[in-house]
Design a protein around this motif. Structure first.
Motif, mmCIF file in Angstrom:
data_model
loop_
_atom_site.group_PDB
_atom_site.id
_atom_site.type_symbol
_atom_site.label_atom_id
_atom_site.label_comp_id
_atom_site.label_asym_id
_atom_site.label_seq_id
_atom_site.Cartn_x
_atom_site.Cartn_y
_atom_site.Cartn_z
ATOM 1 N N GLN A 66 0.805 -1.220 0.000
ATOM 2 C CA GLN A 66 0.000 0.000 0.000
ATOM 3 C C GLN A 66 0.843 1.276 0.000
ATOM 4 O OE1 GLN A 66 -2.522 -1.045 3.344
ATOM 5 N NE2 GLN A 66 -4.254 -1.183 1.921
ATOM 6 N N ILE A 67 0.184 2.344 -0.433
ATOM 7 C CA ILE A 67 0.868 3.648 -0.468
ATOM 8 C C ILE A 67 1.070 4.158 0.960
ATOM 9 C CG2 ILE A 67 0.636 6.066 -1.178
ATOM 10 C CD1 ILE A 67 -0.960 5.116 -3.593
ATOM 11 N N VAL A 68 2.303 4.520 1.291
ATOM 12 C CA VAL A 68 2.570 5.051 2.627
ATOM 13 C C VAL A 68 2.907 6.537 2.589
ATOM 14 C CG1 VAL A 68 3.306 2.845 3.610
ATOM 15 C CG2 VAL A 68 4.995 4.332 2.500
ATOM 16 N N GLY A 69 3.190 7.042 1.405
ATOM 17 C CA GLY A 69 3.536 8.453 1.305
ATOM 18 C C GLY A 69 3.861 8.822 -0.122
ATOM 19 N N PHE A 70 4.360 10.041 -0.272
ATOM 20 C CA PHE A 70 4.658 10.559 -1.600
ATOM 21 C C PHE A 70 5.967 11.331 -1.569
ATOM 22 C CE2 PHE A 70 0.114 10.112 -1.301
ATOM 23 C CZ PHE A 70 -0.219 9.535 -2.517
ATOM 24 N N GLN B 125 -0.314 20.498 1.252
ATOM 25 C CA GLN B 125 -1.048 19.510 0.475
ATOM 26 C C GLN B 125 -1.252 18.226 1.272
ATOM 27 O OE1 GLN B 125 -2.558 20.047 -2.645
ATOM 28 N NE2 GLN B 125 -3.523 18.219 -1.823
ATOM 29 N N LEU B 126 -0.223 17.805 1.980
ATOM 30 C CA LEU B 126 -0.361 16.578 2.764
ATOM 31 C C LEU B 126 -1.442 16.751 3.838
ATOM 32 C CD1 LEU B 126 0.729 13.688 3.122
ATOM 33 C CD2 LEU B 126 2.105 14.576 4.986
ATOM 34 N N CYS B 127 -1.460 17.945 4.467
ATOM 35 C CA CYS B 127 -2.496 18.198 5.474
ATOM 36 C C CYS B 127 -3.880 18.093 4.868
ATOM 37 C CB CYS B 127 -2.330 19.586 6.067
ATOM 38 S SG CYS B 127 -1.058 19.604 7.293
ATOM 39 N N ARG B 128 -4.052 18.630 3.666
ATOM 40 C CA ARG B 128 -5.364 18.534 2.999
ATOM 41 C C ARG B 128 -5.733 17.085 2.775
ATOM 42 N NH1 ARG B 128 -3.734 22.318 -1.198
ATOM 43 N NH2 ARG B 128 -3.543 24.224 0.027
ATOM 44 N N TRP B 129 -4.781 16.292 2.323
ATOM 45 C CA TRP B 129 -5.091 14.875 2.054
ATOM 46 C C TRP B 129 -5.428 14.128 3.330
ATOM 47 C CZ3 TRP B 129 -0.443 14.620 -1.783
ATOM 48 C CH2 TRP B 129 -0.886 15.041 -3.051
ATOM 49 N N GLN B 130 -4.728 14.457 4.430
ATOM 50 C CA GLN B 130 -5.039 13.767 5.694
ATOM 51 C C GLN B 130 -6.481 14.038 6.103
ATOM 52 O OE1 GLN B 130 -1.118 12.107 6.680
ATOM 53 N NE2 GLN B 130 -3.213 11.468 6.827
ATOM 54 N N ILE C 276 -2.258 16.517 -8.343
ATOM 55 C CA ILE C 276 -3.114 16.392 -7.159
ATOM 56 C C ILE C 276 -4.349 15.533 -7.426
ATOM 57 C CG2 ILE C 276 -4.592 17.732 -5.584
ATOM 58 C CD1 ILE C 276 -2.555 20.010 -5.852
ATOM 59 N N ALA C 277 -5.007 15.791 -8.556
ATOM 60 C CA ALA C 277 -6.241 15.047 -8.862
ATOM 61 C C ALA C 277 -5.957 13.550 -8.987
ATOM 62 C CB ALA C 277 -6.861 15.587 -10.150
ATOM 63 N N GLN C 278 -4.832 13.234 -9.610
ATOM 64 C CA GLN C 278 -4.500 11.814 -9.782
ATOM 65 C C GLN C 278 -4.133 11.154 -8.451
ATOM 66 O OE1 GLN C 278 -1.778 12.999 -13.034
ATOM 67 N NE2 GLN C 278 -2.518 11.193 -14.116
ATOM 68 N N VAL C 279 -3.503 11.921 -7.555
ATOM 69 C CA VAL C 279 -3.213 11.377 -6.226
ATOM 70 C C VAL C 279 -4.528 11.061 -5.521
ATOM 71 C CG1 VAL C 279 -2.354 11.921 -3.910
ATOM 72 C CG2 VAL C 279 -0.977 12.502 -5.904
ATOM 73 N N GLU C 280 -5.483 11.982 -5.648
ATOM 74 C CA GLU C 280 -6.771 11.785 -4.968
ATOM 75 C C GLU C 280 -7.499 10.562 -5.522
ATOM 76 O OE1 GLU C 280 -8.377 15.768 -5.131
ATOM 77 O OE2 GLU C 280 -6.959 16.412 -3.563
ATOM 78 N N ASN C 281 -7.364 10.371 -6.818
ATOM 79 C CA ASN C 281 -7.901 9.153 -7.433
ATOM 80 C C ASN C 281 -7.283 7.913 -6.831
ATOM 81 O OD1 ASN C 281 -9.878 9.033 -9.358
ATOM 82 N ND2 ASN C 281 -8.600 10.082 -10.889
ATOM 83 N N LEU C 282 -5.950 7.931 -6.765
ATOM 84 C CA LEU C 282 -5.227 6.790 -6.204
ATOM 85 C C LEU C 282 -5.662 6.525 -4.768
ATOM 86 C CD1 LEU C 282 -1.507 7.298 -7.342
ATOM 87 C CD2 LEU C 282 -2.902 5.266 -7.754
ATOM 88 N N LEU C 283 -5.706 7.609 -3.971
ATOM 89 C CA LEU C 283 -6.016 7.430 -2.551
ATOM 90 C C LEU C 283 -7.439 6.920 -2.356
ATOM 91 C CD1 LEU C 283 -4.240 10.490 -0.870
ATOM 92 C CD2 LEU C 283 -3.507 8.107 -0.899
ATOM 93 N N SER C 284 -8.359 7.355 -3.212
ATOM 94 C CA SER C 284 -9.727 6.877 -3.010
ATOM 95 C C SER C 284 -9.887 5.427 -3.459
ATOM 96 C CB SER C 284 -10.749 7.797 -3.677
ATOM 97 O OG SER C 284 -10.356 8.091 -4.979
#
Ligand code: C2E
Ligand code: CA
Ligand code: CA
Ligand code: CA
Length: 279
Positions: free
Chosen positions: A53-57, A100-105, A266-274
């Motif tokens: 799994q993804i642990v960070g970027f 950005q990381l704070c937003r994703w958290q 950013i949008a692609q990261v959000e895709n990945l995370l979801s």
């Protein structure tokens, strides 16, 4: 024309950008790139090779020049370092990546805490009060220090070893993890791996891209040594399932590379995370 950039690295300027006039123009334009909103970050997933799994970027800077288009990041960083612009750019990268990381958290509260890795260049390390800068960025963004990793190169750490050690220790007191980047290239020194207060060793993609028997043994050695020193290993540049299998067999903990994902917006990261993919 090719320009020599240190040992064994050749940078070929893009067609139409060869002469010094153009170079000067790029330098001037870079000085305005932040305020003009031409810089952006791409984020490349770092994957746990045990959980998949993804642990960070890792945050990677990009510059879209209004006329010349995307400037290769090696070239961008070279100009930024020569002109000193790496200092404001480096600060911008740090602030932007932490925000950005704070937003994703907040956006993905159910995920495991993620980390963001930021590259730090030698000028930034030597010429600014990095500890004060990072303390401030962490305060402003409300990001716990242990969510931030700094990627430093060995050559940087070589320049003033005792000063570097003091600074790295202060950063570690903030919870920030220190990562030795581009390991296995240039003058990699195993004694330095032992002596410097670093938490993570990142094996350079050049070793992985030609994973012949010799490089395989070399990587296995680096991983074993890092483990014996209680350091974590990240291997970058993983492109094939075969490479992944070999690294898993060595108990290498983390990986990064096109096999998982290239650096994305950013949008692609959000895709990945979801989708919370795993490999
Ligand atoms: P690096 O820190 O070694 O970053 C890894 C580079 O490998 C990135 O190139 C990434 O896009 C690329 N990469 C990742 N996975 C693969 C793969 O599977 N195969 C291949 N062939 N390449 C892969 P990028 O983004 O062009 O950055 C180049 C270098 O520019 C970085 O090397 C880093 O030294 C520097 N850089 C980038 N962003 C920053 C920044 O914000 N600050 C500083 N100081 N340097 C930066
Ligand atoms: Ca890096
Ligand atoms: Ca590298
Ligand atoms: Ca690097």
């Amino acid at each position: 024309r090719a320009k020599q950039l240190g040992r064994g690295r050749l940078e070929i300027f893009r067609p139409g950008m060869e002469d010094s006039g153009n170079r000067l123009r790029l330098e001037t334009d870079l000085s305005r790139a932040i305020e003009r909103g031409e810089l952006s970050l791409r984020y490349q997933p770092i994957v746990s090779l045990t959980s998949g799994q993804i642990v960070g970027f890792e945050a990677l800077v990009r510059w879209q020049h209004p006329e010349a288009g995307w400037i290769p990041s090696d070239q961008l960083i070279a100009i930024a370092e020569e002109t000193g612009l790496i200092i404001p750019i480096g600060l911008w990268v740090l602030q932007t990546a932490c925000q950005q990381l704070c937003r994703w958290q907040k956006q993905f509260p159910d995920l495991q805490p993620l980390t963001v890795s930021v590259n730090v260049s030698s000028k930034q390390f030597i010429q600014t009060d990095l500890v004060a800068q990072i303390t401030q960025v962490l305060q402003e963004t409300d990001l716990p220090g242990n969510h931030l990793k700094l990627e430093l190169t060995e050559s940087l750490l070589m320049e003033s070893e005792s000063a570097a050690i003091a600074m790295l220790s202060q950063l570690q007191e903030l919870g920030v993890q220190i990562l030795m980047d581009d390991f296995g290239t240039g003058y990699s020194n195993l004694a330095r791996m032992r002596n410097l207060p670093t938490d993570v060793v990142k094996v350079d993609k050049s070793l992985i891209q030609s994973l012949d028997a010799q490089n395989l043994a070399f990587v296995r050695g680096i991983v074993a040594l890092a483990h014996s020193l209680s350091k974590t290993v990240v291997v970058e540049g993983i492109e094939t399932q075969e490479q992944l299998a070999q690294l898993r067999e060595m108990d290498c903990a983390y990986g990064q590379g096109y096999l998982f994902s290239p650096p994305v917006d950013i949008a692609q990261v959000e895709n990945l995370l979801s989708q919370s993919p795993h490999w």
